[in-house]
Motif scaffolding. Sequence first.
Motif, PDB file in Angstrom:
ATOM      1  N   THR A  52       0.831  -1.212   0.000  1.00  0.00           N
ATOM      2  CA  THR A  52       0.000   0.000   0.000  1.00  0.00           C
ATOM      3  C   THR A  52       0.859   1.254   0.000  1.00  0.00           C
ATOM      4  O   THR A  52       0.573   2.218  -0.731  1.00  0.00           O
ATOM      5  N   ASP A  55       2.379   1.906  -3.411  1.00  0.00           N
ATOM      6  CA  ASP A  55       1.387   2.474  -4.325  1.00  0.00           C
ATOM      7  C   ASP A  55       1.187   3.968  -4.090  1.00  0.00           C
ATOM      8  O   ASP A  55       0.877   4.711  -5.025  1.00  0.00           O
ATOM      9  N   THR A 186      -5.237   0.209  -6.901  1.00  0.00           N
ATOM     10  CA  THR A 186      -6.310  -0.597  -6.316  1.00  0.00           C
ATOM     11  C   THR A 186      -5.877  -1.129  -4.954  1.00  0.00           C
ATOM     12  O   THR A 186      -4.768  -1.644  -4.821  1.00  0.00           O
ATOM     13  N   ARG A 190      -8.703  -5.666  -2.345  1.00  0.00           N
ATOM     14  CA  ARG A 190      -9.493  -5.907  -3.555  1.00  0.00           C
ATOM     15  C   ARG A 190      -8.716  -6.765  -4.551  1.00  0.00           C
ATOM     16  O   ARG A 190      -9.292  -7.606  -5.243  1.00  0.00           O
ATOM     17  N   LEU A 191      -7.409  -6.558  -4.630  1.00  0.00           N
ATOM     18  CA  LEU A 191      -6.596  -7.398  -5.509  1.00  0.00           C
ATOM     19  C   LEU A 191      -6.591  -8.848  -5.025  1.00  0.00           C
ATOM     20  O   LEU A 191      -6.588  -9.779  -5.833  1.00  0.00           O
ATOM     21  N   ASP A 194      -9.517 -10.810  -6.276  1.00  0.00           N
ATOM     22  CA  ASP A 194      -9.608 -11.004  -7.718  1.00  0.00           C
ATOM     23  C   ASP A 194      -9.283 -12.473  -8.003  1.00  0.00           C
ATOM     24  O   ASP A 194      -8.194 -12.951  -7.671  1.00  0.00           O
ATOM     25  N   VAL A 315      -3.298  -6.513 -13.561  1.00  0.00           N
ATOM     26  CA  VAL A 315      -3.521  -5.193 -12.979  1.00  0.00           C
ATOM     27  C   VAL A 315      -3.805  -4.172 -14.083  1.00  0.00           C
ATOM     28  O   VAL A 315      -4.677  -3.309 -13.944  1.00  0.00           O
ATOM     29  N   HIS A 319      -7.561  -3.527 -13.309  1.00  0.00           N
ATOM     30  CA  HIS A 319      -7.504  -2.562 -12.211  1.00  0.00           C
ATOM     31  C   HIS A 319      -6.806  -1.296 -12.698  1.00  0.00           C
ATOM     32  O   HIS A 319      -7.092  -0.826 -13.790  1.00  0.00           O
ATOM     33  N   VAL A 320      -5.925  -0.748 -11.899  1.00  0.00           N
ATOM     34  CA  VAL A 320      -5.166   0.455 -12.254  1.00  0.00           C
ATOM     35  C   VAL A 320      -3.694   0.085 -12.309  1.00  0.00           C
ATOM     36  O   VAL A 320      -3.205  -0.667 -11.463  1.00  0.00           O
ATOM     37  N   SER A 384      -9.574  -2.212 -18.363  1.00  0.00           N
ATOM     38  CA  SER A 384     -10.788  -1.917 -17.622  1.00  0.00           C
ATOM     39  C   SER A 384     -11.303  -0.535 -17.970  1.00  0.00           C
ATOM     40  O   SER A 384     -10.576   0.338 -18.418  1.00  0.00           O
ATOM     41  N   SER A 386     -12.299   1.806 -15.966  1.00  0.00           N
ATOM     42  CA  SER A 386     -11.707   2.845 -15.119  1.00  0.00           C
ATOM     43  C   SER A 386     -10.334   3.254 -15.628  1.00  0.00           C
ATOM     44  O   SER A 386      -9.976   4.425 -15.608  1.00  0.00           O
ATOM     45  N   GLU A 387      -9.571   2.286 -16.136  1.00  0.00           N
ATOM     46  CA  GLU A 387      -8.250   2.616 -16.656  1.00  0.00           C
ATOM     47  C   GLU A 387      -8.376   3.490 -17.909  1.00  0.00           C
ATOM     48  O   GLU A 387      -7.637   4.453 -18.088  1.00  0.00           O
TER      49      GLU A 387
END
Length: 410
Positions: A52, A55, A186, A190-191, A194, A315, A319-320, A384, A386-387
Amino acid sequence: PAGGNESGGGGNRSLLPARYPPAAGGNEDVQIGVLFASKAMLQLLVNPLSGTLIDRVGYEAPLLAGLAVMFLSTATFAFAENYATLFAARSLQGLGSAFADTAGIALIADRYAEEPARSRALGTALACISFGSLAAPPFGGVLYEFAGKRVPFLVLACVCLLDGLLLLALAPPCATGARANMPVGTPIHRLMVDPYIAVVAGALATCNIPLAFLEPTIANWMKDSMGASEWEVGLTWLPAFFPHVLGVYVTVRLAAAYPHLQWFYGALGMAIIGASSCLVPACRNFGQVIVPLCGICFGIALVDTALLPTLAFLVDVRHVSVYGSVYAIADISYSVAYALGPIVAGQIVHTMGFAQLNLGMGLANVLYAPVLLFLKNVCQMKPSHSERNILLEEGPKGLYDTIKMEERKS
């Protein structure tokens, strides 16, 4: 002096008897097992936080911090004179690795965004990791024998220091403000849920169990079953480095030619690991035991080289494209195997036998291999929504977005 002649997991135990005073009133085998597991245990606990943080702040600063902690812990080993200090230094290694390992792999995935360059770069990193792990027993044993117990640790501390200086010269943590404009990664929880990432993480943990469980147990078994000499015990794992590098090379070349078969390379690697694990108890001399160990390391190279880039791709498309947390999950997978190995493996050998340990590990890998069929259609996934919003539809909001959009256009 008391002590065994075993190789340890994930950093590896000296091949010569330790000359540290044992902790009072404890069983030495248990103490050594706990000592070696403490690194992976702390790494396991810290990785969710380190992922985290990476990131949020970027890759370079946590990598530098991890190297600094590794320098401190390795230097502490050189001057430790009791079990408590050794335990603190070993645990501190886990803290440093939680940042350095995760940030280093994530930095590579970020810098090499396209295939096959990403697989090639991650494969190079995996080959270096393999060299460090497999060359450590003879390196430590020889220096320990001829130069004393402090010299191996001081040499490694200097390597950490040099690596940190190179990082400052090539990729200063505060050289750019682009990180402030990067999208929020993300969350790691949440990852973890997945299903595709969970399958990859399970494969990484399962394929490393034979290595993690054999390292603390195979030396005693070789002595008892085949009367192995000290030099044979010391060189047990070193030949396996070469098939590991070969496995990395083969997987990178295959991934470049047939990228849609990454899942198959991983499944094939797990099948090879399973078959090789089952062959270990049948070996009767040093030359024979080298063959299945080489097979295990070759299979691990296939799995790691195929699936680590797959994590970054997952990812990217689901995701992002921020990689700290996803590679923290990969590091957690490795840590699970190496936290259990030094403690659980010896107990299994004691209660069930060395052959049963290997058959169980082999069966686990063979049974898990078909699970990777779940990843068969990953290569057909699209980025995705969002990406796309972040990088394409909303337009560039800062340096990072501008660079990414220009890369997509080119």
